[in-house]
Design a protein around this motif. Structure first.
Motif, PDB file in Angstrom:
ATOM      1  N   LEU A 408       0.830  -1.198   0.000  1.00  0.00           N
ATOM      2  CA  LEU A 408       0.000   0.000   0.000  1.00  0.00           C
ATOM      3  C   LEU A 408       0.873   1.261   0.000  1.00  0.00           C
ATOM      4  O   LEU A 408       0.597   2.223  -0.722  1.00  0.00           O
ATOM      5  N   ALA A 409       1.940   1.245   0.816  1.00  0.00           N
ATOM      6  CA  ALA A 409       2.841   2.396   0.849  1.00  0.00           C
ATOM      7  C   ALA A 409       3.502   2.613  -0.511  1.00  0.00           C
ATOM      8  O   ALA A 409       3.657   3.754  -0.969  1.00  0.00           O
ATOM      9  N   ALA A 410       3.879   1.513  -1.165  1.00  0.00           N
ATOM     10  CA  ALA A 410       4.492   1.625  -2.496  1.00  0.00           C
ATOM     11  C   ALA A 410       3.491   2.162  -3.518  1.00  0.00           C
ATOM     12  O   ALA A 410       3.846   2.980  -4.386  1.00  0.00           O
ATOM     13  N   ALA A 411       2.242   1.730  -3.414  1.00  0.00           N
ATOM     14  CA  ALA A 411       1.221   2.221  -4.334  1.00  0.00           C
ATOM     15  C   ALA A 411       0.954   3.710  -4.120  1.00  0.00           C
ATOM     16  O   ALA A 411       0.687   4.447  -5.071  1.00  0.00           O
ATOM     17  N   MET A 412       1.052   4.162  -2.868  1.00  0.00           N
ATOM     18  CA  MET A 412       0.896   5.593  -2.602  1.00  0.00           C
ATOM     19  C   MET A 412       2.067   6.380  -3.176  1.00  0.00           C
ATOM     20  O   MET A 412       1.890   7.466  -3.738  1.00  0.00           O
ATOM     21  N   VAL A 448      -4.519   7.457  -0.740  1.00  0.00           N
ATOM     22  CA  VAL A 448      -4.865   6.237   0.012  1.00  0.00           C
ATOM     23  C   VAL A 448      -5.975   5.482  -0.707  1.00  0.00           C
ATOM     24  O   VAL A 448      -5.904   4.252  -0.867  1.00  0.00           O
ATOM     25  N   LYS A 449      -6.976   6.204  -1.135  1.00  0.00           N
ATOM     26  CA  LYS A 449      -8.102   5.553  -1.828  1.00  0.00           C
ATOM     27  C   LYS A 449      -7.624   4.826  -3.091  1.00  0.00           C
ATOM     28  O   LYS A 449      -7.994   3.681  -3.344  1.00  0.00           O
ATOM     29  N   GLY A 450      -6.756   5.480  -3.859  1.00  0.00           N
ATOM     30  CA  GLY A 450      -6.229   4.840  -5.070  1.00  0.00           C
ATOM     31  C   GLY A 450      -5.358   3.647  -4.765  1.00  0.00           C
ATOM     32  O   GLY A 450      -5.434   2.616  -5.444  1.00  0.00           O
ATOM     33  N   ALA A 451      -4.528   3.764  -3.708  1.00  0.00           N
ATOM     34  CA  ALA A 451      -3.654   2.650  -3.340  1.00  0.00           C
ATOM     35  C   ALA A 451      -4.458   1.438  -2.884  1.00  0.00           C
ATOM     36  O   ALA A 451      -4.143   0.293  -3.235  1.00  0.00           O
ATOM     37  N   VAL A 452      -5.499   1.690  -2.110  1.00  0.00           N
ATOM     38  CA  VAL A 452      -6.360   0.584  -1.641  1.00  0.00           C
ATOM     39  C   VAL A 452      -7.021  -0.092  -2.827  1.00  0.00           C
ATOM     40  O   VAL A 452      -7.111  -1.335  -2.894  1.00  0.00           O
ATOM     41  N   ALA A 453      -7.457   0.691  -3.790  1.00  0.00           N
ATOM     42  CA  ALA A 453      -8.066   0.090  -4.990  1.00  0.00           C
ATOM     43  C   ALA A 453      -7.048  -0.776  -5.720  1.00  0.00           C
ATOM     44  O   ALA A 453      -7.375  -1.873  -6.197  1.00  0.00           O
ATOM     45  N   ASP A 454      -5.826  -0.307  -5.825  1.00  0.00           N
ATOM     46  CA  ASP A 454      -4.782  -1.067  -6.535  1.00  0.00           C
ATOM     47  C   ASP A 454      -4.445  -2.375  -5.833  1.00  0.00           C
ATOM     48  O   ASP A 454      -4.332  -3.435  -6.474  1.00  0.00           O
TER      49      ASP A 454
END
Length: 457
Positions: A408-412, A448-454
């Motif tokens: 999640l941190a990487a996606a953010m 955060v919302k985008g990372a959670v979706a990913d």
């Protein structure tokens, strides 16, 4: 100028990084991020990429990046006097001024501040002075320290023992046997899901009382706790927690160390977490926000009660206190601290924290609070966290091998926002500079919302 490729090779071949997967990094399998500059809440790497720093470095760049006032103060001090020690009563204008500024902001019952370089060495100082205090009042058997699981107090031998996170114990023969850990004040992780918040606070108090009874109050010197848990998950204490814990400590003559390294100097919207939560500590640990990390600087603030005993001890012995660091009250750090605390006031950062903190927490709740893998969105001031579970209703965590938090941190990061994957679960932590704007708070929540979706959808 060196290219990033050259620096990256030197980095892998020569630099022993803290809190890093050493093998992966040395092989080039882990992320290397070479930072060049920053302004406000934004940092910039050597490739020119800008990122919103949602963690203020390591909770520490409170006034934000690129503050010329602090840089100028450090430069002016370096030109005048780059170093002199603080032993045997020596001081500088910067160190004396910073002492006054810190004590003007501390709770009224506190007396003096001793300066070091890091939160870890400040907590080492706390423990030495705590033991000295009990020796001097004729209670040499009082040596044990009670800490909490999920607490973070440093990564030295004693401070790593105080830290209540297994990562800091395994392979290091820690914790040392004078340290004991009691229940973490994390309501989400209560032992019984049917407990109310008040029930859980009463449980924490009972567990502490039981530990004191098992170990013997006459063997316990102190209790250390962050006003609000930081690295252990960014967890505000449940309502009434400190009101329940402090009377137990006072009853058994156990001194309280408030580790303010994260909470101090405005992060909760109050100058100190102790003030915010009505704590009356005997020692306070400060660092990070003291200089906003523009220079290394920490401090141990001792109460009037403690200082009088220590001072009488040196009077009785006819000698100096047997504790000191070469770089205690270093003039460059002190100059940075003076300029930094002026900026905290001039920029209205406590007021901004009280305004933008709830905005950040609300935006995070709106963005992902209803997601089926979000167990909790929590925070206070400009400290916030989102914790993820595989099964929220059953309070079942994800398999750690899946590394949900780091993913999640990487996606953010891919969305231009830095968050921290916290230990002790799959938790995204946020501690942005205290100059964060409302627009930047919503930028964090959107990432955060985008990372959670990913990662989770």
């Amino acid at each position: 100028m060196l290219t990033n490729d050259q620096l990256a090779a030197w980095d892998r071949d020569n630099f022993f990084h803290p809190s890093t997967a050493l093998g992966e990094f040395a092989r080039g399998d882990a992320t290397s991020r070479i930072i060049e500059g920053g302004e406000g809440c934004v940092i910039r790497d050597r490739d020119g990429r800008e990122m919103l720093d949602g963690f203020a470095g390591l909770y520490c760049v409170n006034v934000g990046y690129g503050r010329q006032e602090i840089a100028d103060a450090i430069a002016a001090q370096a030109k005048t006097l780059a170093y002199y020690h603080a032993y045997a009563g020596h001081g500088t204008e910067a160190s004396i001024t910073l002492s006054k500024m810190v004590m003007d902001r501390a709770p009224e019952h506190m007396s003096k501040v001793y300066f070091g370089l890091s939160g870890s060495d400040a907590n080492e100082t706390n423990i030495k002075l705590l033991w000295s205090y009990h020796n001097l009042i004729g209670k040499p058997e009082k040596k044990k320290i009670i800490s909490r699981w999920r607490g973070y107090h440093g990564s030295g031998l004693m401070t790593g023992s105080l830290t209540g996170l297994p990562l800091f114990h395994k392979t290091y023969d820690l914790p040392l046997d004078r340290v004991h850990h009691t229940v973490a004040p994390s309501y989400l992780h209560r032992p019984d899901a049917d407990m109310s918040e008040a029930d859980f606070v009463a449980y924490c108090a009972r567990e502490l009382e039981a530990m004191i009874e098992r170990e013997g109050a006459d063997t316990i010197a102190g209790f250390i706790g962050e006003p609000m848990l930081g690295t252990g998950g960014i967890v505000p204490p449940p309502a009434g927690y400190w009101e329940a814990i402090q009377p137990i400590l006072k009853k058994h003559d156990i001194l309280l160390i408030a580790d303010e390294v994260v909470c101090g100097f405005g992060r909760l919207g109050s100058m100190f977490g102790s003030i915010h939560y009505g704590m009356e500590p005997d020692f306070m640990t400060i660092a990070k926000g003291l200089t906003s990390a523009y220079a290394p600087m920490s401090g141990t603030i001792v109460s009037d009660k403690v200082f009088k005993v220590l001072a009488k001890g040196t009077d009785d012995s006819g000698g100096a206190i047997g504790h000191g660091w070469t770089y205690s009250a270093h003039p460059l750090g002190a100059a940075a601290g003076v300029a930094n605390l002026k900026l905290v006031d001039e920029m209205g950062l406590l007021e901004n924290t009280r305004k933008v903190g709830p905005e950040l927490l609300g935006a995070l709740s709106d963005a992902v609070g209803a997601h089926n893998h979000v167990a909790e969105v929590r925070g206070e001031g400009l400290l916030a966290a989102v914790e993820f579970h595989e099964d929220v209703a059953a309070r079942k965590a994800f398999d750690p091998a899946r590394k949900i938090g780091p993913k999640l941190a990487a996606a953010m990061a891919a969305r231009g926002v830095i968050a921290r994957a916290m230990p002790g679960g799959d938790i995204l932590g946020f501690a942005p500079p205290l100059c964060l704007t409302t627009a930047e708070a919503h930028q964090i929540a959107d990432a955060v919302k985008g990372a959670v979706a990913d990662v989770l959808d």
